[in-house]
Design a protein around this motif. Structure first.
Motif, PDB file in Angstrom:
ATOM      1  N   ILE A 197      27.153  -3.794  22.829  1.00  0.00           N
ATOM      2  CA  ILE A 197      27.011  -2.332  22.862  1.00  0.00           C
ATOM      3  C   ILE A 197      26.289  -1.828  21.617  1.00  0.00           C
ATOM      4  O   ILE A 197      25.455  -0.908  21.685  1.00  0.00           O
ATOM      5  N   ALA A 198      26.564  -2.446  20.478  1.00  0.00           N
ATOM      6  CA  ALA A 198      25.849  -2.043  19.258  1.00  0.00           C
ATOM      7  C   ALA A 198      24.342  -2.255  19.419  1.00  0.00           C
ATOM      8  O   ALA A 198      23.536  -1.382  19.067  1.00  0.00           O
ATOM      9  N   ALA A 199      23.955  -3.394  19.972  1.00  0.00           N
ATOM     10  CA  ALA A 199      22.523  -3.671  20.154  1.00  0.00           C
ATOM     11  C   ALA A 199      21.925  -2.732  21.203  1.00  0.00           C
ATOM     12  O   ALA A 199      20.769  -2.298  21.085  1.00  0.00           O
ATOM     13  N   VAL A 250      18.165   3.876  20.248  1.00  0.00           N
ATOM     14  CA  VAL A 250      17.911   4.826  19.167  1.00  0.00           C
ATOM     15  C   VAL A 250      16.607   4.491  18.435  1.00  0.00           C
ATOM     16  O   VAL A 250      15.777   5.359  18.171  1.00  0.00           O
ATOM     17  N   MET A 251      16.417   3.217  18.143  1.00  0.00           N
ATOM     18  CA  MET A 251      15.269   2.835  17.333  1.00  0.00           C
ATOM     19  C   MET A 251      13.960   2.798  18.112  1.00  0.00           C
ATOM     20  O   MET A 251      12.911   3.149  17.598  1.00  0.00           O
ATOM     21  N   TYR A 252      14.043   2.297  19.371  1.00  0.00           N
ATOM     22  CA  TYR A 252      12.796   2.104  20.121  1.00  0.00           C
ATOM     23  C   TYR A 252      12.688   3.033  21.325  1.00  0.00           C
ATOM     24  O   TYR A 252      11.684   3.009  22.032  1.00  0.00           O
ATOM     25  N   GLY A 253      13.752   3.799  21.601  1.00  0.00           N
ATOM     26  CA  GLY A 253      13.721   4.696  22.749  1.00  0.00           C
ATOM     27  C   GLY A 253      13.940   3.974  24.068  1.00  0.00           C
ATOM     28  O   GLY A 253      13.939   4.593  25.131  1.00  0.00           O
ATOM     29  N   LYS A 254      14.121   2.669  24.011  1.00  0.00           N
ATOM     30  CA  LYS A 254      14.357   1.891  25.224  1.00  0.00           C
ATOM     31  C   LYS A 254      15.344   0.776  24.915  1.00  0.00           C
ATOM     32  O   LYS A 254      15.254   0.129  23.863  1.00  0.00           O
ATOM     33  N   ALA A 288      30.374  -5.690  16.392  1.00  0.00           N
ATOM     34  CA  ALA A 288      29.334  -4.660  16.453  1.00  0.00           C
ATOM     35  C   ALA A 288      28.358  -4.808  15.288  1.00  0.00           C
ATOM     36  O   ALA A 288      27.137  -4.669  15.463  1.00  0.00           O
ATOM     37  N   VAL A 289      28.883  -5.096  14.118  1.00  0.00           N
ATOM     38  CA  VAL A 289      27.988  -5.317  12.972  1.00  0.00           C
ATOM     39  C   VAL A 289      27.079  -6.509  13.250  1.00  0.00           C
ATOM     40  O   VAL A 289      25.876  -6.485  12.933  1.00  0.00           O
ATOM     41  N   GLY A 290      27.635  -7.535  13.879  1.00  0.00           N
ATOM     42  CA  GLY A 290      26.802  -8.668  14.292  1.00  0.00           C
ATOM     43  C   GLY A 290      25.651  -8.228  15.177  1.00  0.00           C
ATOM     44  O   GLY A 290      24.504  -8.665  15.010  1.00  0.00           O
ATOM     45  N   GLY A 291      25.943  -7.348  16.125  1.00  0.00           N
ATOM     46  CA  GLY A 291      24.891  -6.845  17.008  1.00  0.00           C
ATOM     47  C   GLY A 291      23.838  -6.055  16.264  1.00  0.00           C
ATOM     48  O   GLY A 291      22.632  -6.164  16.552  1.00  0.00           O
ATOM     49  N   VAL A 292      24.267  -5.264  15.301  1.00  0.00           N
ATOM     50  CA  VAL A 292      23.314  -4.492  14.494  1.00  0.00           C
ATOM     51  C   VAL A 292      22.434  -5.438  13.675  1.00  0.00           C
ATOM     52  O   VAL A 292      21.212  -5.249  13.561  1.00  0.00           O
TER      53      VAL A 292
END
Lengths: 441, 441, 441
Positions: C289-291, C297-301, C335-339
């Motif tokens: 979910i984090a990714a 948010v970052m790429y709009g997709k 979640a931090v892992g996903g980020v």
């Protein structure tokens, strides 16, 4: 998976019982009978769902090794054959295979009746008379019956009609397999004779291989496979699926061999199950690496489909005796299985026996090797008895299968017409393509 | 999966305890409370990972049945919905569903709090008060919540936007599912009423099906599906994946139904689990074979997608009561499920309800059949009560889902624009194709 | 997976023994030693087959993320590396990793000998001296060794030659991994120091990541990947396979982390295993979910490959300590892992380190995070010690791997020629395409 295993397991529990009476020994006592019943039942359930998973493995392996125009058909056959096996084994197979006292012909033919499971909410006193739940045993054994049928479908792919194949499956799973398996696992004449086949190199794998061989001979090769004195390879359409199928089968085999210990309620039994897991794994690895090296040496290039079949041949090879060999012996037994595949695949082609996925080398020929080599690690067996047992099962399965394939050929017809074969069974027989959007090369 | 099951299981162990005091009975004694706790926990863990695996099954089934231009989106939804279900069920769902003494509205609405597991290294005396580890129960129950959400994604494929779908998933898994499930499995008013749903034909499958139905109606059919008074089929892009998904679901279902026995610490319980495994398998087989025969008879050709959905419908049908039926009854119950699918799929099309993967026939309609037919094999239930229970859950899920879909429609919008739908959601919404190198036909 | 875990488990059983002598406590008594032995062995066997299944997960993930022209090669490497790991771990690895009293250099280097399993039919009195079957422990531990090798193959895909890769695998699985793992799990100097790595964020995942990193630097990026100062993405050929691989890995991870409790014969242990299952699952969900959110948010997709790697990074992050965190902490750690993945993938590209499947971000960088954050939830650890332990393993693995890659480069050569790379390894090196019938775009 020897029926005779059952009695010692219970006897062992009984022997340990007196020791249990000394309270000071309680912490080190063997599990009580009821706990052992639960643990053995768990072995059957977990082993059973792992072997169930092999049905998916065969489906993926075969779908990956046929051409894309026949994938839907191959998938359909695999789902249908498993489903038919499940129904036939309950209607006929289980009681035919484990006749207990109710042999129709002692040692040769079991009894005909449908399977009935224990009452719901069975009180412990009744269940404790047995070593595990009948339902779990049925569930586990059914998967072996289905596996035998799975072996046949791969060999005959890309040219056999759906319905005659399904009729064959019905007779195979309801009658042929339970009858021959009863000769050993039902306490029949082969087990009396001293034949040894722990989890079914002969009873399942070679038996399926002989049914496939009879079919391949009567059905004939695919159009264009052997033309102008040459072998024309038809590359599989999806090697990722074939590899997935191999990994699934490898995983399921832990249940196949491990569950065939048939008991997990003592320290000794679970230790044996562990050994079986380790040996099963290393035999597969040995088979894969042997095929990897052999294809590199012989052809100058590693052949993935041979490596996959090498792993499977390693698994088949260790199946007749996954307990007694050391890790080194198991690796070597598996490696020889891998070598067998590399030589047997072109050999079959020379004989113009068209085995689409290589099931005969993997299951029949490596099945023979595995059965034969039992005598290496298991003192109470002999090479001669192993050969006799294998030949007995082989002759039976080949003859009854050939008769049935022949009957099906002259009645329903077993082969699609040439146009259907060339254009693909999916379009002609089913009207659905497996990959409708991917252009064919 | 009845909460009331918990108490008898512990009571039974207590009852057997005195017998254990006689040392001479030790070897045949029931497992002690702590051993039973371990064994039941193992059931939850193994059952739980098998049901987890169903998430992969839904993903593969759906990815195989959509067109290749929408595969990446379908995969993304499946990974995301499972992940959201996992988080929401821990944040809200588990305590809302199993309120124990802390009902907010007794029998109707549970309590709001996040899940907290046992302390690490829990001493035996504390744990022995309970029948199994809370962590294992949470793990197992969470998978059922996720399954409910998985059902929705297939129906609405190929046209719904990602984010509104995920918002719906959040509310469904955090609130709708736990609330309705608490009415039965949390000891709520349906269980008081005598409704019976062993593993969730209604609570999971039909509930998901009603959420999907509401969505399908509000979302509308795919462009071109119903045109000029005809139904235009959109063949799935990868039937090998769809078949793999079906096998995965079939495997996972052993955990789904078997784990719902909720106890494995006695001979009686493990015997029941075995029976459930066998019945679950035969019902799937019955559903597959029924669909195979029906499509051959009705259309002259076997339809693999119907066979796959037939197996799944067989599984859904037996889920409400996998324990009481005999093997014959279970096979028939599953077979009727398979027949239902063959008739319900075209019926939905006639109503212009566009269900991409056939989830409504499989989960909702076969779910009704399975729930209804419980009364055939389980004496203490009645057909009327079963219908009332089903209708109650169905009405609730349909109404709240429809309201939520409507709110999402008027706020975020739930449907991609026509251009995105025609060119594919993968390119338009995500910018990544699932099979970028395979030319599309 | 701490060796020191063994002794307390047996001690606990002994402590409970006297209480058992009171017959009135029998029903609530802890399982006897033999029952505990069986249950712990079952944990190893089930955990082991789940981790075995991860080999299939890596194969599918990698086959899905490479271009179709390199799929056969990637599949071949995955089958071969697992098989080699199986053989090397039995020939050398197991005794090198668990030296017991037979250290060659105490705390640093184990002993060289092949694995020998227990005798068949081991009597209970002998086995009861140990806490579980050696065979099951070997089976379980072997899978961790193979996992380490699996990590390497993904990074170096699409340009490395088969045989040098396999030679590296032999040395990695026979020597590098067992040596570094012995420092912690074999009771070596890192465990003496207080370093903590429950199931192998560092010992398995980061270790594999460092071996991959050394290889990626020495091998160099794929042709065209970094051209004209830009990063050119090469999209994976089959995201359905990649998703399947991720689900397989997620499933296998329950065995990876849960089995690393190394004991299941007490209420406390099985309760801990349950907690580990729940935490492992929620960490994966948190990472996915984090990714999902980050890429939106970052790429709009949303980027599916990032979501998949996010889930895997969540799993790697919780692996160093899956027991102590609460569900909330586990979700956040995952979640931090996903980020991390979302940031680390482009960061590596900036450094022109070409990691085909993102294995370095997932296994090495999230592995560091997971190892570091152990100190958050486990009081007896310190952030400093965790960093020192990670750095020690990392330095060792990076240096020995770099030396070996360098030797392979100057002797055998490790990279295919440019023509082979451009036309595909499948045609050039193996002569078999994975999807011969699907036109390439």
């Amino acid at each position: 998976m020897k029926l005779t295993k059952f009695i010692p397991a219970i006897a062992a529990a009984a022997t340990l019982a007196p020791a249990f009476a000394f309270a000071q020994d309680a912490a080190s006592a063997a599990p009580g009978e009821q706990t052992a019943y639960i643990l053995t039942t768990v072995l059957f359930l977990v082993g059973g769902f792992l072997v169930f998973w092999m049905a998916a493995g065969f489906a993926m392996l075969e779908a990956g090794l046929v051409r894309s125009k026949n994938v839907t058909m191959q998938l359909t056959k695999n789902v249908a054959l498993f489903s038919l096996a499940a129904i036939l084994y309950y209607l006929v197979g289980f009681n035919l295979m484990y006749p207990g006292d109710a042999w129709t012909i002692p040692g040769v033919l079991g009894s005909f009746s449908i399977t009935s499971l224990e009452a719901v909410g069975l009180p412990a006193e009744e269940a404790a008379l047995d070593y595990a739940s009948v339902g779990s045993d049925f569930f586990f054994q059914l998967m072996f019956c289905a596996t035998t049928a799975s072996i046949v479908s791969g060999t005959l792919a890309e040219r056999i009609k759906l319905w005659p194949f399904l009729v064959f499956t019905i007779i195979l799973t309801g009658f042929f397999y339970p009858i021959e398996a009863s000769w050993q696992w039902g306490g029949g004449f082969l087990s009396e004779m001293g034949f040894s086949d722990f989890a079914g190199s002969t009873l399942v794998h070679a038996a399926g291989g002989f049914a496939a061989l009879a079919g391949a001979i009567i059905l004939g090769p695919r159009i264009g496979k052997y033309k102008d004195g040459r072998v024309h390879p038809f590359p599989g359409s999806n090697l990722a699926l074939a590899t997935l199928g191999t990994f699934i089968l490898w995983l399921g085999w832990f249940g196949f061999n491990g569950g065939s210990q048939l008991a997990m309620g003592t320290v000794s039994d679970v230790t044996d199950v562990s050994r079986i897991f380790a040996n099963t794994n290393t035999a597969a690895a040995g088979g894969a690496i042997a095929a990897l090296i052999m294809t590199q040496v012989m052809y100058g290039k590693v052949d993935l489909t041979m490596v996959l079949n090498g792993a499977l041949a390693g698994l088949v090879s260790i199946t007749a005796e996954p307990l007694m060999p050391s890790l080194t012996e198991a690796t070597l037994i598996g490696a020889v299985g891998g070598v067998i595949v590399v030589f047997a695949v072109p050999m079959l082609d020379k004989m113009k026996i068209d085995d689409v996925v290589g099931a005969i080398p993997v299951h029949l020929i490596a099945g023979f090797w595995g059965t034969f080599i039992v005598a290496w690690s298991k003192p109470e067996t002999s090479y001669i008895t192993q050969i006799i047992g294998f030949a007995t099962i082989g002759a039976f399965m080949f003859v009854v299968s050939a008769i049935l394939w022949f009957i099906l050929k002259v009645t329903m017809g077993i082969r699609v017409d040439a146009e259907a074969e060339i254009n693909g069974l999916d379009i002609h027989e089913l009207g659905i393509e497996a990959y409708p959007e991917f252009h064919k090369g």
